[in-house]
Design a protein around this motif. Structure first.
Motif, PDB file in Angstrom:
ATOM      1  N   HIS A  72      -1.004  13.441  -2.477  1.00 27.14           N
ATOM      2  CA  HIS A  72       0.165  12.649  -2.848  1.00 27.14           C
ATOM      3  C   HIS A  72      -0.188  11.151  -2.825  1.00 27.14           C
ATOM      4  CE1 HIS A  72       4.850  12.736  -2.225  1.00 27.14           C
ATOM      5  NE2 HIS A  72       4.513  11.736  -3.001  1.00 27.14           N
ATOM      6  N   VAL A  73      -0.758  10.723  -1.697  1.00 31.22           N
ATOM      7  CA  VAL A  73      -1.081   9.308  -1.515  1.00 31.22           C
ATOM      8  C   VAL A  73      -2.221   8.880  -2.433  1.00 31.22           C
ATOM      9  CG1 VAL A  73      -2.063   7.649   0.128  1.00 31.22           C
ATOM     10  CG2 VAL A  73      -0.166   9.133   0.819  1.00 31.22           C
ATOM     11  N   LYS A  74      -3.211   9.738  -2.638  1.00 37.83           N
ATOM     12  CA  LYS A  74      -4.342   9.382  -3.502  1.00 37.83           C
ATOM     13  C   LYS A  74      -3.871   9.032  -4.912  1.00 37.83           C
ATOM     14  CE  LYS A  74      -8.836  11.033  -5.140  1.00 37.83           C
ATOM     15  NZ  LYS A  74      -9.795  12.169  -5.161  1.00 37.83           N
ATOM     16  N   ALA A  75      -2.953   9.847  -5.458  1.00 37.92           N
ATOM     17  CA  ALA A  75      -2.437   9.574  -6.804  1.00 37.92           C
ATOM     18  C   ALA A  75      -1.650   8.268  -6.835  1.00 37.92           C
ATOM     19  CB  ALA A  75      -1.569  10.738  -7.273  1.00 37.92           C
ATOM     20  N   ILE A  76      -0.824   8.050  -5.818  1.00 36.91           N
ATOM     21  CA  ILE A  76      -0.036   6.815  -5.745  1.00 36.91           C
ATOM     22  C   ILE A  76      -0.957   5.601  -5.640  1.00 36.91           C
ATOM     23  CG2 ILE A  76       1.515   5.502  -4.232  1.00 36.91           C
ATOM     24  CD1 ILE A  76       2.942   8.221  -3.665  1.00 36.91           C
ATOM     25  N   ASN A  77      -2.000   5.706  -4.814  1.00 38.94           N
ATOM     26  CA  ASN A  77      -2.941   4.590  -4.661  1.00 38.94           C
ATOM     27  C   ASN A  77      -3.570   4.212  -6.002  1.00 38.94           C
ATOM     28  OD1 ASN A  77      -2.454   4.506  -1.928  1.00 38.94           O
ATOM     29  ND2 ASN A  77      -4.370   5.484  -1.321  1.00 38.94           N
ATOM     30  N   ASN A  78      -3.992   5.220  -6.756  1.00 43.96           N
ATOM     31  CA  ASN A  78      -4.639   4.943  -8.043  1.00 43.96           C
ATOM     32  C   ASN A  78      -3.668   4.322  -9.047  1.00 43.96           C
ATOM     33  OD1 ASN A  78      -7.194   5.853  -7.290  1.00 43.96           O
ATOM     34  ND2 ASN A  78      -6.743   7.966  -7.815  1.00 43.96           N
ATOM     35  N   GLU A 102      -4.947   7.650   3.023  1.00 43.39           N
ATOM     36  CA  GLU A 102      -5.376   6.248   3.012  1.00 43.39           C
ATOM     37  C   GLU A 102      -4.172   5.322   2.819  1.00 43.39           C
ATOM     38  OE1 GLU A 102      -8.546   5.641   0.235  1.00 43.39           O
ATOM     39  OE2 GLU A 102      -9.716   7.331   0.996  1.00 43.39           O
ATOM     40  N   VAL A 103      -3.471   5.057   3.918  1.00 38.98           N
ATOM     41  CA  VAL A 103      -2.288   4.192   3.856  1.00 38.98           C
ATOM     42  C   VAL A 103      -2.393   3.000   4.807  1.00 38.98           C
ATOM     43  CG1 VAL A 103      -0.728   6.025   3.095  1.00 38.98           C
ATOM     44  CG2 VAL A 103      -1.050   5.630   5.543  1.00 38.98           C
ATOM     45  N   GLU A 104      -3.540   2.851   5.450  1.00 42.30           N
ATOM     46  CA  GLU A 104      -3.692   1.778   6.423  1.00 42.30           C
ATOM     47  C   GLU A 104      -3.681   0.414   5.743  1.00 42.30           C
ATOM     48  OE1 GLU A 104      -6.936   0.168   9.763  1.00 42.30           O
ATOM     49  OE2 GLU A 104      -7.238   2.098   8.760  1.00 42.30           O
ATOM     50  N   LYS A 105      -3.033  -0.544   6.383  1.00 37.73           N
ATOM     51  CA  LYS A 105      -3.076  -1.931   5.922  1.00 37.73           C
ATOM     52  C   LYS A 105      -4.086  -2.684   6.781  1.00 37.73           C
ATOM     53  CE  LYS A 105      -0.344  -6.140   5.254  1.00 37.73           C
ATOM     54  NZ  LYS A 105       0.984  -6.772   5.317  1.00 37.73           N
ATOM     55  N   VAL A 106      -5.111  -3.212   6.170  1.00 34.34           N
ATOM     56  CA  VAL A 106      -6.145  -3.928   6.911  1.00 34.34           C
ATOM     57  C   VAL A 106      -5.538  -5.152   7.583  1.00 34.34           C
ATOM     58  CG1 VAL A 106      -8.356  -5.132   6.752  1.00 34.34           C
ATOM     59  CG2 VAL A 106      -7.918  -3.122   5.330  1.00 34.34           C
ATOM     60  N   GLY A 107      -5.662  -5.214   8.894  1.00 32.99           N
ATOM     61  CA  GLY A 107      -5.118  -6.338   9.645  1.00 32.99           C
ATOM     62  C   GLY A 107      -3.619  -6.266   9.868  1.00 32.99           C
ATOM     63  N   GLY A 108      -3.017  -5.136   9.526  1.00 34.43           N
ATOM     64  CA  GLY A 108      -1.573  -4.993   9.659  1.00 34.43           C
ATOM     65  C   GLY A 108      -1.134  -4.728  11.085  1.00 34.43           C
ATOM     66  N   GLY A 109       0.127  -4.985  11.357  1.00 35.68           N
ATOM     67  CA  GLY A 109       0.703  -4.713  12.667  1.00 35.68           C
ATOM     68  C   GLY A 109       1.076  -3.249  12.817  1.00 35.68           C
ATOM     69  N   ALA A 110       1.716  -2.933  13.948  1.00 36.55           N
ATOM     70  CA  ALA A 110       2.027  -1.538  14.283  1.00 36.55           C
ATOM     71  C   ALA A 110       3.014  -0.905  13.320  1.00 36.55           C
ATOM     72  CB  ALA A 110       2.570  -1.468  15.712  1.00 36.55           C
ATOM     73  N   GLU A 113       3.225  -1.798  10.000  1.00 32.99           N
ATOM     74  CA  GLU A 113       2.832  -2.128   8.631  1.00 32.99           C
ATOM     75  C   GLU A 113       1.835  -1.124   8.068  1.00 32.99           C
ATOM     76  OE1 GLU A 113       2.884  -6.758   7.932  1.00 32.99           O
ATOM     77  OE2 GLU A 113       1.801  -6.316   9.774  1.00 32.99           O
ATOM     78  N   PHE A 114       2.003  -0.815   6.783  1.00 28.14           N
ATOM     79  CA  PHE A 114       1.116   0.095   6.071  1.00 28.14           C
ATOM     80  C   PHE A 114       0.637  -0.581   4.784  1.00 28.14           C
ATOM     81  CE2 PHE A 114       3.941   2.894   8.519  1.00 28.14           C
ATOM     82  CZ  PHE A 114       3.018   3.721   9.150  1.00 28.14           C
ATOM     83  N   ARG A 115      -0.151   0.155   4.021  1.00 33.32           N
ATOM     84  CA  ARG A 115      -0.663  -0.339   2.737  1.00 33.32           C
ATOM     85  C   ARG A 115       0.489  -0.739   1.812  1.00 33.32           C
ATOM     86  NH1 ARG A 115      -5.467   2.594  -0.583  1.00 33.32           N
ATOM     87  NH2 ARG A 115      -5.366   1.402  -2.538  1.00 33.32           N
ATOM     88  N   TYR A 116       1.596   0.010   1.895  1.00 35.95           N
ATOM     89  CA  TYR A 116       2.790  -0.296   1.097  1.00 35.95           C
ATOM     90  C   TYR A 116       3.913  -0.711   2.039  1.00 35.95           C
ATOM     91  CZ  TYR A 116       0.023   2.308  -2.256  1.00 35.95           C
ATOM     92  OH  TYR A 116      -1.004   2.723  -3.050  1.00 35.95           O
ATOM     93  N   PHE A 175       7.597   8.696   5.114  1.00 39.99           N
ATOM     94  CA  PHE A 175       6.540   9.103   4.191  1.00 39.99           C
ATOM     95  C   PHE A 175       5.190   8.527   4.613  1.00 39.99           C
ATOM     96  CE2 PHE A 175       4.016   8.086   0.331  1.00 39.99           C
ATOM     97  CZ  PHE A 175       3.691   9.385  -0.031  1.00 39.99           C
ATOM     98  N   LEU A 176       5.116   7.216   4.782  1.00 40.44           N
ATOM     99  CA  LEU A 176       3.838   6.610   5.133  1.00 40.44           C
ATOM    100  C   LEU A 176       3.417   6.969   6.553  1.00 40.44           C
ATOM    101  CD1 LEU A 176       4.212   3.082   3.471  1.00 40.44           C
ATOM    102  CD2 LEU A 176       2.894   5.039   2.650  1.00 40.44           C
TER     103      LEU A 176
END
Length: 675
Positions: free
Chosen positions: A386-392, A417-425, A427-430, A407-408
């Motif tokens: 699900h997430v792979k398609a959304i990411n692309n 793969e929903v991690e946000k680099v440097g994000g807080g507790a 926060e996600f990629r979206y 969802f996230l």
């Protein structure tokens, strides 16, 4: 067929009603898998039988044991009334006080088959949002309310009526708590056991607080979300020709189809279960339904080209739809989707809230019962796809947000793969829709205010619609441009509400308003009742998903960044404050939206009857009900909330809020910590 008088007379024991079992003509909740030990099964049965005199135990024990083993819970189907459940006009309820009658009306609306997702399992929405745990509780509650005076309060423990207790006329007529579990024991697995034992309950938000008004409630919020997403992500108020893809057509998610069309875009909603698809199509909320992926893609292209608003239900899995949209992009270079989200019930991922793409609907229902561990593995595999398609697709230019359904959060737990680099507790990629879209609206004091006309007369609703629109138009003439935009969205909504045929169940309406608007609308409606322009009392309420009502670090408070996102003081204070400022009933819940153990939230109902006392209560309680949350958001560092609470203090000299002094020079911190 039983009557209102009969269902208010208590548990029918002499004689016992016939056991008709489950009605095959209505949808039913998925089978639960609490995995009770033999001793726990014995305890669950003992707990269920304590509602009945011992002379009936030999009759009821075998059927309750069968329900527990067959369905994973004791619903007591024998005691499900034959009377058609709906919001009957308030004067038809056999009560001593109209406050009690208003609560009865709201309870029956939550269980109306046109409103409730699984009416015989007492589930209003969200797959497991219970009104009560079993039908004995319903019978006792209705009886207590019919006997109640204005010097008694009904105390509700997770669906169980503890009884009527003496109180003041100014006290709430009902105090409701759902799922108040010691924090260390508030896990999902422990919940399944506690619910099977009949000792705790997941009330979602407005299911267990008796304040649900059908999917209209979220139609409006979703419309505002889509409009504001267009402004933020697409840079335009014009949504024509824009495609919004999402999933779910249940009690809450079913609103997405209607909201998309009202916003002017093309909404494509995937749903694996044919029953809600059919229901939304029959209601007119879905314009088209298809199970053909090719036809679905063809219609997206046609509507996008002609810029024609469309709501289309795709009978299939959302993962398959996302993957096909990605394939179309890879083949043709044409991105067919502009905005994306998800409203599968991922607060309940392993008991019917999310269906893995690898299985049919029927296969999934079977597997979750026969091999729960394998089902969990397949759900997690599906979430990763699900997430792979959304990411692309997002990398290609689509904008995606989390709709606060976990969802996230669940995708992260599944290894997607929903991690946000440097994000807080939190926060996600979206972003969540609160972080990017609705959070600032909450910080301005705007949130989902609603009312129910207890006469059941559509004309009363029309009158109150006009009152609300007129009030907002008067206020909006003297506000800033940013606030005016929110007022204008809601004035448009309320002026057009009647033509969109959104009433399902009670004669109810919702709009987003700030503190001043809510108070002024309530007072104007109360005056209209006093003048006779509105024929019967009106219940005012709100969604728990609001400025002050919910502490939810992955949704309502996901844009709180001072470290307090995981604290629940705001929701608890709101519940207590509403109770002693005039609410007719109040509720406090564990769970709701994101799921059990992830949220604390509360709500209220307040009966307007045209009296000066009702006006006093509304003014005092509604002011607190908004200011509490704005003050907390201000203290966390939100600049919109800072400005809003400053303006509110200028209007009300009795309001004094502790204001923050932000750190203006970050080097002060650097030097202090280096030293």
């Amino acid at each position: 067929m039983s009557s209102l008088k009969e269902i208010c007379s208590g548990l029918p024991l002499d004689p016992l009603p016939p056991n008709r079992g489950r009605d095959p003509n209505v949808p039913h909740a998925p089978i639960r898998t609490p995995n009770l030990t033999a001793e726990e099964e014995r305890l669950a049965l003992r707990n269920a039988l304590r509602y009945f005199p011992p002379c009936h135990h030999a009759t009821l024990a075998p059927e309750f044991a069968q329900e527990l083993r067959q369905y994973g819970h004791i619903y007591m189907y024998r005691f499900c009334p034959t009377l058609h459940m709906r919001a009957y006009p308030i004067d038809q309820y056999p009560c001593r006080t109209r406050q009690a009658a208003s609560i009865m009306l709201m309870i029956m609306n939550n269980l109306d088959p046109a409103v409730a997702q699984f009416p015989q399992e007492l589930v209003t929405y969200g797959g497991n949002g219970q009104v009560f745990s079993n039908w004995a509780q319903f019978c006792l509650v209705m009886h207590y309310l019919s006997e109640m005076t204005e010097e008694q309060t009904l105390v509700m423990y997770s669906g169980h009526p503890m009884g009527l207790f003496p109180s003041l006329p100014s006290s709430p007529r009902a105090i409701i708590t759902n799922g108040m579990v010691i924090p260390n024991y508030s896990s999902r697995n422990q919940y399944e056991k506690m619910f099977a034992l009949g000792v705790s309950m997941y009330g979602q938000m407005t299911a267990g607080s008796y304040c649900y008004i059908g999917p209209q409630g979220i139609v409006h919020g979703t419309m505002l979300t889509v409009l504001n997403a267009g402004r933020r992500y697409l840079g335009s108020d014009d949504m024509s020709g824009r495609v919004f893809v999402t999933s779910g057509l249940g009690g809450m998610s079913g609103a997405q189809a209607k909201a998309a069309v009202i916003a002017g875009c093309i909404g494509v909603i995937a749903e694996v279960d044919e029953a809600p698809l059919r229901k939304r199509h029959e209601q007119g909320w879905l314009m088209e339904v298809t199970s053909s992926m090719d036809h679905c893609i063809k219609r997206i292209r046609e509507a996008k080209s002609s810029k024609t608003p469309l709501s289309m239900g795709f009978h299939g899995n959302i993962v398959d739809l996302w993957e096909r949209l990605l394939l179309e992009y890879e083949r043709t270079g044409e991105l067919l989707v502009d905005l994306g989200s998800d409203q599968t019930s991922l607060h309940n991922p392993y008991n019917g809230g999310y269906y893995p793409a690898q299985l049919s609907f029927r296969q999934a229902n079977q597997l979750m019962m026969t091999d729960p561990k394998r089902f969990i593995t397949m759900v997690q595999e599906s979430l990763r796809r699900h997430v792979k398609a959304i990411n692309n697709l997002s990398e290609a230019g689509m904008f995606f947000w989390d709709y606060g359904n976990a969802f996230l959060l669940e995708a992260q737990r599944a290894g997607a793969e929903v991690e946000k680099v440097g994000g807080g507790a939190t926060e996600f990629r979206y972003p969540s829709y609160v972080q990017h879209i609705m959070g600032d609206i909450f910080s301005l004091g705007f949130g989902p205010f609603r009312w129910v006309c207890t006469s059941g007369d559509p004309q009363d609703l029309s009158v109150t619609d006009n009152i609300a629109a007129t009030v907002l138009e008067e206020i909006s003439a003297n506000v800033t441009d940013r606030i005016k935009q929110q007022y204008n969205d809601n004035i448009r909504w309320i002026r057009e509400a009647g033509k969109h045929n959104m009433v399902v169940g009670s004669q109810a309406r919702i709009l987003y308003s700030d503190q001043k608007g809510r108070v002024c609308i309530a007072l104007a409606i109360n005056q209209a009742i006093a003048d006779g322009r509105v024929l019967a009392p009106v219940v005012i309420s709100r969604d728990h998903h609001d400025v002050s009502g919910t502490d939810s670090p992955f949704r309502e408070t996901s844009n709180v960044y001072d470290g307090s996102a995981f604290c629940a003081d705001m929701a608890v204070q709101n519940f207590v404050g509403d109770a002693f400022r005039g609410a007719t009933w109040v509720s406090l819940h564990n769970g709701g939206g994101v799921g059990w153990g992830e949220v604390m939230n509360g709500g209220f109902g307040l009966l307007l009857d045209g009296s000066e006392e009702a006006a006093k209560r509304a003014r005092l309680m509604l002011n607190w009900d908004v200011s509490n949350g704005v003050a907390r958001r201000c203290w966390s560092g939100n600049t919109n909330a800072y400005d809003t609470i400053q303006a509110t203090m200028q209007e009300n000299e009795q309001l004094r809020v502790t204001m923050p002094f932000p750190v203006q020079d970050e080097q002060v911190l650097d030097r202090a910590l280096q030293g």
